[in-house]
Design an enzyme around this catalytic site. Structure first.
Site, PDB file in Angstrom:
ATOM      1  N   ASP A 106       0.811  -1.215   0.000  1.00  0.00           N
ATOM      2  CA  ASP A 106       0.000   0.000   0.000  1.00  0.00           C
ATOM      3  C   ASP A 106       0.848   1.271   0.000  1.00  0.00           C
ATOM      4  O   ASP A 106       0.375   2.346   0.350  1.00  0.00           O
ATOM      5  CB  ASP A 106      -0.956   0.017   1.193  1.00  0.00           C
ATOM      6  CG  ASP A 106      -0.230  -0.061   2.528  1.00  0.00           C
ATOM      7  OD1 ASP A 106       1.001  -0.252   2.525  1.00  0.00           O
ATOM      8  OD2 ASP A 106      -0.895   0.080   3.579  1.00  0.00           O
TER       9      ASP A 106
ATOM     10  N   ASP B   7       7.984  -5.454  14.489  1.00  0.00           N
ATOM     11  CA  ASP B   7       8.445  -4.063  14.543  1.00  0.00           C
ATOM     12  C   ASP B   7       8.627  -3.591  15.981  1.00  0.00           C
ATOM     13  O   ASP B   7       9.593  -2.880  16.302  1.00  0.00           O
ATOM     14  CB  ASP B   7       7.491  -3.143  13.777  1.00  0.00           C
ATOM     15  CG  ASP B   7       6.035  -3.352  14.173  1.00  0.00           C
ATOM     16  OD1 ASP B   7       5.711  -4.358  14.833  1.00  0.00           O
ATOM     17  OD2 ASP B   7       5.198  -2.494  13.803  1.00  0.00           O
TER      18      ASP B   7
END
Length: 558
Positions: free
Chosen positions: A270, A347
């Site tokens: 995206d 992350d």
């Protein structure tokens, strides 16, 4: 005969008197030459002559614009000195200055490039000042508007000394992490195709699952050399954050299969890249090789909102990992991360101090990619419109990042320029006064300490930082922070916000005799917070919403 003798001795007397006059005048001239720039004496020597009293010496010592200790070979601390008379008539043998005035009607807006040299030496300092309200001090220009920068031949010298070279971007694989969003993937690939220096046959789509629509998109770009790799293992097993962590490990391990691969660019489906996306990495990618305090080079600025950033050539450093459109090195992944890759929240795991190890992420002031996905695992329309939609993507291809800009992401150079920024900041003006009465200034403001345990709790609505984030329209978490400092443009001024007690706050106190004004005086909004704990967000739920639900539940129990 007596008359001739008298005349003779009278002539001798005149000659002796004239010689004495010449000697005296020469001595006085030599004394004057000590402070005259055309005779090549250093600015430091001339400053000592000008600052005859102790108070003046102390003032010039505290106003040094640059610290020499960080760059002993290239930069000399220069005190402020008074302008020299008749400076325009002197030849440019020892001091060179070029000033370009944009228009006669607006003489106050200038771009100045100044080099200060000594006989037979390299330039000691080169700086460029942009903006209004500049004062000329000696052969330097000190700005009162805009952000101060290190520029010119000094940066060429630092690039050479550090050994920073361009990265051969044509040999760097691009890994696109994808699952089931074909329209967004197509936009991502089209933006890569438009970007300068892109090499489409280095692009690989790593699909999680077997959605046939992604295969159709990949086939459309097959002629350009784009390839598709499927990961069909564990596509529906476990929570979303678990599946994502597994897929990321699959992507990185496959991307680094070739032992000749030193770097990989990681994108998500995206993301739309800017026209200078690859030029950015070409200039900055090999910072990994000259600075071991870096563990991430990103193209994304979490606080890079449309009205908060201006300079496409400025790079910053943060303790916060920004893994959206980033470059990862083989050494970091293969030696440190792959053997211990987490089972979930990859992350957050990289942001853990035990894995970060004091290292930092380098990122641009203006992002080189744009997130166009309004719905995802942890993103909904409300979250997207509040944060991701407002990020500015660089559209100026006329000013790509240069090596001279990229080297400022190196720790020593970065700290040098940050010190210059802190020195230039005005600390004794309140925030209401800044907004009402000032333009084009650099201002520093303090706020109460807000950190308690995990970064998740920094978004507590009662904390000082949460109020600041809401008022200024920036992230509610401590993203883009470094040593307790965050910086951005607000209206017509550049703001530096520092957390009380932080390293940045202490440095400001050292540089300025006056205390730093508090942004919300008289308020102490830091709440009592629970100890650190892990909060897991559900699919289509942000981490902030998950933490908020937990806080509300805890409040009901009380």
């Amino acid at each position: 005969m007596g008359a001739y003798t008298a005349g003779f001795w009278f002539g001798i007397g005149l000659l002796a008197g004239f010689g004495l006059f010449l000697a005296t005048n020469s001595a006085l001239g030599a004394s004057r030459n000590l402070i005259h720039p055309k005779h090549g004496n250093s600015l430091a020597t001339r400053a000592k002559i000008f600052t005859s009293d102790q108070n003046q010496r102390e003032r010039t010592t505290t106003e040094l614009p640059i610290l020499a200790k960080n760059f002993p070979d290239t930069v000399e601390s220069l005190p402020k000195i008074k302008p020299q008379p008749k400076i325009k008539t002197e030849p440019k043998t020892k001091t060179q200055s070029k000033i370009k005035t944009q228009s006669k009607a607006n003489t106050r807006r200038t771009t100045t490039q100044t080099e200060v040299k000594s006989p037979g030496s390299k330039p000691r300092i080169v700086r460029r000042w942009n903006g209004e309200g500049t004062d000329k001090i000696g052969s330097l220009r000190i700005e009162h508007g805009g952000v101060p920068k290190l520029e010119g031949s000094l940066m060429d010298q630092i690039v050479k000394e550090r050994g920073l070279l361009p990265l051969d971007i044509s040999r760097v694989p691009v890994a696109i992490v994808a699952k089931d969003r074909p329209d967004l993937l197509r936009r991502c690939l089209e933006s890569i195709e438009r970007a300068e220096s892109s090499v489409m046959n280095m692009v690989t789509i790593y699909q999680h699952g077997h959605d046939p629509r992604l295969s159709s998109v990949a086939e459309d770009f097959q002629k350009q050399g784009v390839s598709l790799v499927r990961n069909e293992a564990n596509t529906n097993n476990g929570e979303a954050h678990v599946r994502i962590a597994r897929h990321y490990k699959f992507v990185l391990s496959r991307a680094f299969e070739n032992p000749e691969t030193s770097y990989v660019i990681v994108l998500e489906d995206d993301m739309e890249v800017s026209v200078d996306f690859f030029l950015y990495f070409q200039s900055i990618g090999r910072l990994y090789e000259v600075d071991d305090s870096i563990y991430c080079i990103s193209t994304w600025n979490d606080n890079g909102f449309l009205n908060k950033v201006r300079d496409s050539r400025r790079v910053l450093r943060s303790e916060f990992f920004m893994g959206l459109g980033w470059l990862v090195s083989r050494k970091l992944y293969k030696e440190e991360w792959e053997p211990r890759w987490p089972s979930a929240h990859w992350d957050h795991w990289l942001r853990d101090p035990r894995n970060r190890k004091g290292r930092e992420c380098v990122y641009p002031e203006i992002s080189r990619n744009y997130n166009s996905g309004s719905v995802g695992v942890h993103v909904n329309h409300k979250f997207y419109n509040k944060f991701l939609k407002r990020i500015k993507k660089n559209g100026d291809k006329s000013s790509p990042l240069r090596l001279q800009d990229a080297i400022k992401g190196e720790r020593r150079t970065y700290e040098q320029e940050q010190d210059l920024l802190l020195r230039s900041a005005i600390v004794n003006v309140s925030f209401p006064d800044i907004s009402s009465n000032h333009k084009n200034g650099v201002f520093a403001l303090a706020f109460e300490k807000s950190r308690r345990g995990s970064y998740i709790w920094e978004s507590d609505p009662n904390s000082a930082w949460a109020k600041i984030a809401q008022d200024f329209g920036i992230w509610h978490e401590f993203r883009t922070f470094r040593q307790g400092l965050v910086q951005f443009w607000h209206e017509d001024n550049f703001l530096i916000l520092v957390e009380k007690g932080s390293k940045a706050y202490q440095r400001l106190a050292e540089l300025h005799s006056e205390p730093v004004k508090q942004i919300y005086p008289g308020e102490s909004r830091a709440p009592k917070m629970p100890p650190e704990m892990l909060v897991v967000a559900a699919q289509a739920q942000s981490c902030d919403d998950a933490a908020s639900n937990l806080r509300n539940a805890a409040a009901r129990d009380i």
